[in-house]
Design an enzyme around this catalytic site. Structure first.
Site, mmCIF file in Angstrom:
data_model
loop_
_atom_site.group_PDB
_atom_site.id
_atom_site.type_symbol
_atom_site.label_atom_id
_atom_site.label_comp_id
_atom_site.label_asym_id
_atom_site.label_seq_id
_atom_site.Cartn_x
_atom_site.Cartn_y
_atom_site.Cartn_z
ATOM 1 N N THR A 81 -4.610 -1.044 -3.541
ATOM 2 C CA THR A 81 -3.372 -2.321 -2.355
ATOM 3 C C THR A 81 -3.876 -3.069 -1.857
ATOM 4 O O THR A 81 -4.625 -4.371 -1.520
ATOM 5 C CB THR A 81 -2.327 -1.610 -2.395
ATOM 6 O OG1 THR A 81 -1.190 -1.994 -3.970
ATOM 7 C CG2 THR A 81 -1.114 -2.817 -1.948
ATOM 8 N N GLY A 128 0.588 -1.173 -0.078
ATOM 9 C CA GLY A 128 0.007 0.426 0.388
ATOM 10 C C GLY A 128 1.462 0.769 0.041
ATOM 11 O O GLY A 128 0.426 2.500 0.105
ATOM 12 N N GLY A 170 2.773 2.504 -2.440
ATOM 13 C CA GLY A 170 2.964 2.786 -4.185
ATOM 14 C C GLY A 170 3.725 2.679 -4.841
ATOM 15 O O GLY A 170 4.655 2.831 -5.691
ATOM 16 N N LYS A 171 4.738 0.935 -4.477
ATOM 17 C CA LYS A 171 6.116 0.566 -5.033
ATOM 18 C C LYS A 171 5.427 0.664 -5.900
ATOM 19 O O LYS A 171 6.378 1.080 -7.757
ATOM 20 C CB LYS A 171 6.391 -0.931 -4.439
ATOM 21 C CG LYS A 171 6.553 -1.644 -3.269
ATOM 22 C CD LYS A 171 7.242 -2.226 -2.845
ATOM 23 C CE LYS A 171 5.516 -3.909 -2.979
ATOM 24 N NZ LYS A 171 5.152 -2.893 -1.981
ATOM 25 N N THR A 172 3.983 0.014 -6.978
ATOM 26 C CA THR A 172 3.806 -0.323 -8.601
ATOM 27 C C THR A 172 3.851 1.220 -9.059
ATOM 28 O O THR A 172 4.926 1.800 -9.926
ATOM 29 C CB THR A 172 2.222 -1.140 -8.417
ATOM 30 O OG1 THR A 172 2.808 -2.315 -8.050
ATOM 31 C CG2 THR A 172 1.914 -1.293 -10.280
ATOM 32 N N SER A 173 2.979 1.881 -8.889
ATOM 33 C CA SER A 173 3.097 3.476 -9.066
ATOM 34 C C SER A 173 4.494 4.448 -9.169
ATOM 35 O O SER A 173 4.694 4.866 -10.012
ATOM 36 C CB SER A 173 2.093 4.314 -7.921
ATOM 37 O OG SER A 173 0.605 4.536 -8.004
ATOM 38 N N ASP A 191 3.866 -8.804 -8.442
ATOM 39 C CA ASP A 191 3.757 -8.487 -7.261
ATOM 40 C C ASP A 191 2.232 -9.135 -6.727
ATOM 41 O O ASP A 191 1.743 -8.656 -8.474
ATOM 42 C CB ASP A 191 4.085 -6.830 -7.041
ATOM 43 C CG ASP A 191 3.116 -6.400 -5.300
ATOM 44 O OD1 ASP A 191 2.231 -7.630 -5.179
ATOM 45 O OD2 ASP A 191 3.241 -5.206 -4.930
#
Length: 592
Positions: free
Chosen positions: A510, A22, A24-27, A49
């Site tokens: 997430t 949550g 914001g790794k993907t962003s 992920d």
């Protein structure tokens, strides 16, 4: 406060992003990949992920083969399904034993290989391939990984016993040894992958954190674990930093001040790492345009420029008092709050306990939070009318469990085997089982009161305990025992007339996706959550701050998803600008 993150300042070809769910790794990984591609670099973005929304970010279907991202000539992405990778890995490991061992033993093996650790090992299998594939290395300037392997996994892979026969000797039932049983002949490839991760000329580890205490502590833990095994080239990105605030908006002011307070308490070791920031923004981080705006520090996008507008319609859902009324009227005896870290499980558990106490029920609240924190929340009072509180010390319970396992399963191990067993007992699985045993003992002693328990085991752990019990009976060579209190609690958890499970989440991608997987996991264990609670909702506050108001609008799709698709019953709790301390103040949360 911190310099804005500039992706092109990272010089190594491999970039690994890691951090608490949550944050914001993907962003951040996607924005980094876009920025590097805009600099005429050939970039491959890889996600392993389980909760990745990579496809939503780029608004394109992705597979496990590289796909060109439209409108960016140099950017390619692939989305490895870790659950599918884990399924293949699991079947490859267990398949040879089908028909040769009793069905109950095979069932135990399957459950042992169904947890998060197996997913991580399967993901590392994919990492190692990409890190050593010459075609990949020759085709791209940068390979950006959304999600990095944990220090626990990497340490396990370095231990010699990981490559020996596990299935013949594992009977202690706890944990992560099983996932390593399918490694086969990949020792050299994995060693090369670990070496590449440690090479400061090849790999940068980028820790992502929100400006809050929980995710900063998790970033510090991950940083320390990975430094210990030689991964030194680290940097920290504080994601979602509110740049300014509206002084006439109480929510905006409190939001800004809370973030700054958390950053003043940043762990000392993290202060040694080069740190950058990315702004908290009003818009959803999907689409190429929004990602570019974000990296350029633009917190607000004109709401009419992309055909949208601030939607002022309020979604009306029950508040926490409805959850309490439901449990009170049904006579529920055991209530678990569940969810990922940082969603507010302790606050919700405390409010439920106070609410039931106010209705005249005798209530016992127990948690894994340090005792000082829980007594602090309740003004240092241990008993308040109908409510009593206690705290289970995770460190003590885990140490006690480790000693039990080592004194039984470790008896016949050589020095190498004991080293492996000790490392295995450092896994999250160990803490979960140790805490579940402690919870079970609390419930066993408390048949005359309602027990509210902050944090509960996953469905995987419940099934593993259940199947381990069957496995021990079948093989008659158990080196560990499932306690009577645990045996009694498993059927009790499955009885909706006695037990209520509350899943706590935030109205973000997430946390909702992870909570959905948690619910699926529980359903496998024949446990049906009673309520979902969406906590700390900006949508429910009516804030006028343009950045926070924009984010409040983006929450609505996730509120609707939980209410309409995932939950039987759903409550919505607004973002509360100050921590509620003391019995009377906690009562205020109930009708918020």
């Amino acid at each position: 406060m911190y310099q804005s993150f500039i992706p092109e300042s990272v010089e190594t070809p491999f970039l690994f992003f890691t951090g608490k769910g949550g944050v914001g790794k993907t962003s951040v990984a996607c924005a980094t990949a876009v920025s590097l591609a805009d600099q005429d670099k050939q970039v491959l973005l890889v996600s392993t992920d389980p909760a990745s929304n990579l496809q939503d970010v780029f608004e394109i279907e992705l597979t496990n083969d590289p796909v060109s991202i439209p409108s960016i000539d140099n950017l390619f992405a692939l989305n490895i399904d870790p659950e599918e990778s884990a399924r293949v890995y699991r079947e490859k490991t267990i398949g040879p034993y089908r028909g040769k061992l009793p069905d109950s033993v095979v069932a135990t093996m399957e459950e042992q290989l169904s947890g998060a650790c197996t997913v991580e090992i399967a993901a590392f299998d994919e990492f190692s391939h990409l890190l050593s594939d010459e075609n990949i290395l020759n085709s791209y300037d940068y390979v950006v990984f959304d999600t990095a392997p944990t220090g626990h996994t990497l340490r396990l892979l370095e231990l010699p016993t990981a490559w020996n026969g596990f299935l013949e000797e594992s009977t202690h039932g706890a944990s992560c040894l099983g996932p390593l049983s399918g490694l086969g002949g990949k020792k050299r490839a994995y060693a090369q992958a670990v070496q590449s991760l440690s090479d400061q000329t090849k790999t940068s580890l980028i820790l992502v954190s929100r400006p809050d205490n929980a995710s900063l502590m998790e970033a510090n833990r991950a940083s320390s674990e990975l430094r210990d095994i030689g991964i030194q080239n680290q940097m920290l990105i504080v994601n979602g930093l509110l740049q300014t605030y509206r002084q006439d908006d109480e929510v905006s002011t409190a939001f800004y001040m809370r973030q700054r307070k958390a950053l003043k308490l940043i762990p000392n070791k993290l202060k040694e790492i080069q740190t950058f920031s990315l702004p908290y923004v009003s818009y959803s981080l999907t689409g190429i345009k929004n990602l570019r705006q974000w990296v350029n520090d633009n917190s607000i996008i004109d709401s009419t420029s992309d055909g949208s507008s601030f939607d002022t319609e309020q979604i009306k859902l029950p508040n926490l008092s409805s959850v309490i009324d439901d449990f009170s009227s049904k006579g529920t005896r055991v209530i678990f709050t569940m969810g990922k870290g940082g969603v507010g499980k302790t606050s919700i558990a405390s409010a439920i306990a106070v609410g039931l106490s106010e209705k005249g029920h005798k209530v016992h609240l127990t948690t894994t939070d340090p005792a000082a924190h829980l007594t602090y929340m309740f003004d240092n009072n241990g008993i308040m009318g109908n409510l009593s509180i206690s705290s289970i010390d995770p460190t003590e319970e885990v140490e006690k469990y480790k000693q039990e396992v080592l004194s039984t399963a470790g008896k016949e191990q050589d020095e190498e085997g004991i080293a492996y067993l000790k490392e295995d007992l450092e896994s999250p699985c160990t803490e979960e089982i140790a805490m579940f045993q402690a919870f079970a003992e609390v419930v066993e002693k408390s048949n005359d009161e309602i027990v509210v328990i902050d944090t509960a085991p996953t469905g995987h752990t419940l099934l593993l305990l259940d199947s381990t019990e069957a496995y021990h009976k079948e093989m008659s060579r158990s080196t560990g025992e499932v306690s009577t209190s645990v045996k009694n609690l498993l059927p009790r958890l499955r009885n909706p007339k006695e037990t209520g499970v509350v899943i706590v989440t935030l109205a973000e991608a997430t946390p909702v996706l992870e909570a959905s997987r948690l619910q699926h996991d529980l359903n496998r264990a024949q446990i049906i959550p009673t309520w979902w609670v969406i906590n700390q909702s900006l949508h429910a506050t009516g804030t006028l701050d343009p950045v926070l108001k924009g984010r409040a609008v983006s929450e609505k799709q996730w509120i609707r998803k939980v209410n309409e698709e995932l939950s039987q019953q759903c409550a919505l709790i607004p973002w509360i600008h100050e921590e509620k301390i003391g019995y009377d103040n906690i009562k205020e949360m109930i009708n918020a």
